[in-house]
Design a protein around this motif. Structure first.
Motif, PDB file in Angstrom:
ATOM      1  N   UNK A  19       0.398  -1.133   0.354  1.00 60.03           N
ATOM      2  CA  UNK A  19       0.002  -0.292   0.001  1.00 60.03           C
ATOM      3  C   UNK A  19       0.985   1.140   0.127  1.00 60.03           C
ATOM      4  N   UNK A  20       0.494   2.285  -1.057  1.00 61.87           N
ATOM      5  CA  UNK A  20       1.125   3.233  -1.100  1.00 61.87           C
ATOM      6  C   UNK A  20       2.864   3.037  -1.160  1.00 61.87           C
ATOM      7  N   UNK A  21       3.257   2.338  -1.421  1.00 63.60           N
ATOM      8  CA  UNK A  21       5.087   1.697  -1.212  1.00 63.60           C
ATOM      9  C   UNK A  21       6.047   3.160  -0.525  1.00 63.60           C
ATOM     10  N   UNK A  33       4.025   6.825  11.585  1.00 66.69           N
ATOM     11  CA  UNK A  33       3.435   5.875  10.784  1.00 66.69           C
ATOM     12  C   UNK A  33       2.414   6.168   9.430  1.00 66.69           C
ATOM     13  N   UNK A  34       2.566   5.553   8.782  1.00 64.25           N
ATOM     14  CA  UNK A  34       2.556   5.982   6.919  1.00 64.25           C
ATOM     15  C   UNK A  34       0.829   5.334   7.363  1.00 64.25           C
ATOM     16  N   UNK A  35       0.057   5.217   7.602  1.00 67.82           N
ATOM     17  CA  UNK A  35      -1.345   4.908   8.073  1.00 67.82           C
ATOM     18  C   UNK A  35      -2.019   7.038   8.373  1.00 67.82           C
ATOM     19  N   UNK A  36      -0.989   6.792   9.213  1.00 67.79           N
ATOM     20  CA  UNK A  36      -2.050   7.685   9.672  1.00 67.79           C
ATOM     21  C   UNK A  36      -1.555   9.384   9.235  1.00 67.79           C
ATOM     22  N   UNK A 139       1.901 -13.639   5.830  1.00 64.46           N
ATOM     23  CA  UNK A 139       2.618 -12.712   5.322  1.00 64.46           C
ATOM     24  C   UNK A 139       2.461 -10.929   5.741  1.00 64.46           C
ATOM     25  N   UNK A 140       0.486 -10.954   5.425  1.00 65.76           N
ATOM     26  CA  UNK A 140       0.991  -9.448   6.421  1.00 65.76           C
ATOM     27  C   UNK A 140       1.434  -9.336   7.747  1.00 65.76           C
ATOM     28  N   UNK A 141       1.040 -10.326   8.779  1.00 64.37           N
ATOM     29  CA  UNK A 141       1.857 -10.103   9.579  1.00 64.37           C
ATOM     30  C   UNK A 141       3.461  -9.571   9.517  1.00 64.37           C
ATOM     31  N   UNK A 148       7.550  -2.351   8.485  1.00 69.93           N
ATOM     32  CA  UNK A 148       6.304  -1.764   8.648  1.00 69.93           C
ATOM     33  C   UNK A 148       5.354  -0.818   7.982  1.00 69.93           C
ATOM     34  N   UNK A 149       5.038  -1.829   6.695  1.00 71.52           N
ATOM     35  CA  UNK A 149       4.567  -1.749   5.864  1.00 71.52           C
ATOM     36  C   UNK A 149       3.735  -2.306   5.550  1.00 71.52           C
ATOM     37  N   UNK A 150       1.801  -1.944   5.224  1.00 75.57           N
ATOM     38  CA  UNK A 150       0.652  -2.767   4.855  1.00 75.57           C
ATOM     39  C   UNK A 150       0.625  -2.923   3.359  1.00 75.57           C
ATOM     40  N   UNK A 151       0.356  -3.787   3.374  1.00 78.22           N
ATOM     41  CA  UNK A 151      -0.109  -4.403   1.980  1.00 78.22           C
ATOM     42  C   UNK A 151      -1.413  -4.933   2.169  1.00 78.22           C
TER      43      UNK A 151
END
Length: 420
Positions: A19-21, A33-36, A139-141, A148-151
């Protein structure tokens, strides 16, 4: 038409998208925090017209800024952070992500589709990692704990279904799975057609002119008529509409559509056609070198010229087929000059693209006995490529790269078209 899905290969393919790599990597590097956080990765923070290469989810949501916006469109807000792209760092992290996938599947079961997207064939891993859903969660975890990246992960019976599942559903939910039972209720409603992987704007326009506006209409259309209109691609479009994709992992989504191309948005408006021609020659050199690197040649040369937004028209994209396949720079350039002379209307130019299509093996080129210079030109191209491989891209350049308007010297210092 009824598809015998039971007779198709039994595969389980994951399509994993970070996500938003670029923006997420930049945020993690800054301890955010990439999400916030509200962060944008910019091609060049010193240029107001520079393109936004990536934006964090919060920046997209709260300010409406997304990939493709220009720097001057970003609001002057203290919460927003702007950072230059560091492509070498992103590529390094991408390699490490791929190495993490090796823990779950062998190397040949991984296809890196782009810097931030990969396909994994997870057949036969159930005894090791559990169900496909359990492996996706693991894999996500692991990606989050290590980087520290989400997918997001789409799961399907082939590359097509897993990719479309990712784009349509998984990017919203995190993980999603489509099977052949979902073709009618999830695949067929897709509209506009560009949302379907493998269908670009031009193909969509042609399909629209045929009265096809959704995947369901594409599936119901006459296969012979599609093949007549699109050739082999019509056959693949039809079966993709039914969720069928027999391509091997890593194969092109539409077989037979391989080409070599290069496109660039110019750093400024080009009003002088001589300068535009200099850029075209540089790009012919790059495209021809890419073809030579794989010992390939092409019989169709394509040239696209995009005008500035102030121009009355958007530009043109034309192609010309030559008598013999080529990977010789000056032969490509001569064809591009003919296309340019016929279609250029004098408008300000901001984008140029060059491509070589109708690809064949280089050793299948027929040499003309009346043209004794052609074999020497071909060998010269390979010799120049070898010098650049040994000593760097800027070690050997054409004179136009040192003239007004040339861009190759600057672009050769970039990674992926951006700062390293």
């Amino acid at each position: 038409m009824d598809i015998a899905y039971d007779s198709l290969p039994k595969r389980t393919i994951m399509c994993i998208d970070m996500k938003s790599f670029y923006a997420s990597c930049a945020a993690v590097a800054l301890g955010l925090d990439p999400l916030t956080c509200h962060l944008a990765v910019v091609g060049d923070t010193e240029r107001e017209g520079s393109v936004i290469l990536a934006a964090t989810p919060a920046l997209k949501r709260d300010f409406g800024i997304k990939t493709g916006n220009r720097l001057f469109e970003v609001p002057k807000d203290s919460r927003i952070q702007l950072v230059n792209a560091t492509m070498a760092t992103y590529l390094n992290i991408s390699v490490q992500v791929t190495e993490l996938f090796y823990q779950y599947v062998p190397m040949e079961a991984i296809h890196t589709y782009s810097v931030d997207e990969s396909f994994l064939d997870i057949r036969g891993t159930e005894r090791l990692w559990g169900s496909d859903w359990e492996l996706a969660e693991k894999i996500r975890d692991d990606l989050y704990k290590r980087f520290g990246l989400s997918c997001a992960i789409g799961i399907g019976p082939n590359m097509l279904m897993s990719k479309v599942c990712l784009d349509i559903e998984a990017k919203k939910r995190g993980i999603a799975k489509w099977t052949y039972d979902d073709v009618e209720k999830k695949l067929w409603p897709i509209s506009p057609l560009q949302k379907m992987w493998g269908i670009g704007s031009r193909v969509e326009r042609r399909l629209n002119h045929m009265g096809i506006f959704s995947v369901e209409q594409l599936a119901a259309y006459s296969l012979p008529k599609l093949e007549k209109a699109f050739g082999v691609m019509g056959n693949q479009l039809y079966y993709h509409a039914w969720g069928v994709d027999l391509s091997e992992l890593g194969a092109p989504i539409l077989n037979g559509q391989i080409s070599y191309g290069k496109s660039q948005i110019l750093m400024r408006d080009y009003n002088d056609p001589i300068e535009v021609k200099r850029v075209i020659l540089e790009m012919c050199e790059e495209v021809a070198a890419r073809a030579r690197e794989e010992r390939r040649a092409g019989q169709t040369v394509c040239l696209g010229v995009g005008y500035s937004k102030d121009a009355t028209s958007g530009g043109f994209h034309r192609q010309m087929t030559v008598a013999e396949p080529t990977n010789i720079t000056m032969e490509m350039y001569d064809v591009c000059l003919k296309i340019f002379a016929k279609n250029y209307d004098g408008s300000t130019v901001r984008r140029v693209s060059v491509a070589l299509a109708n690809i064949c093996d280089d050793d299948s080129i027929q040499l003309n006995l009346l043209d004794t210079a052609r074999p020497k030109q071909r060998e010269l191209g390979y010799a120049m490529d070898e010098i650049r491989r040994k000593h760097g891209s800027n070690a050997l350049l054409r004179g136009v790269s040192y003239a007004q308007g040339g861009t190759a010297r600057h672009r050769n210092t970039l990674v992926g078209g951006h700062k390293a």
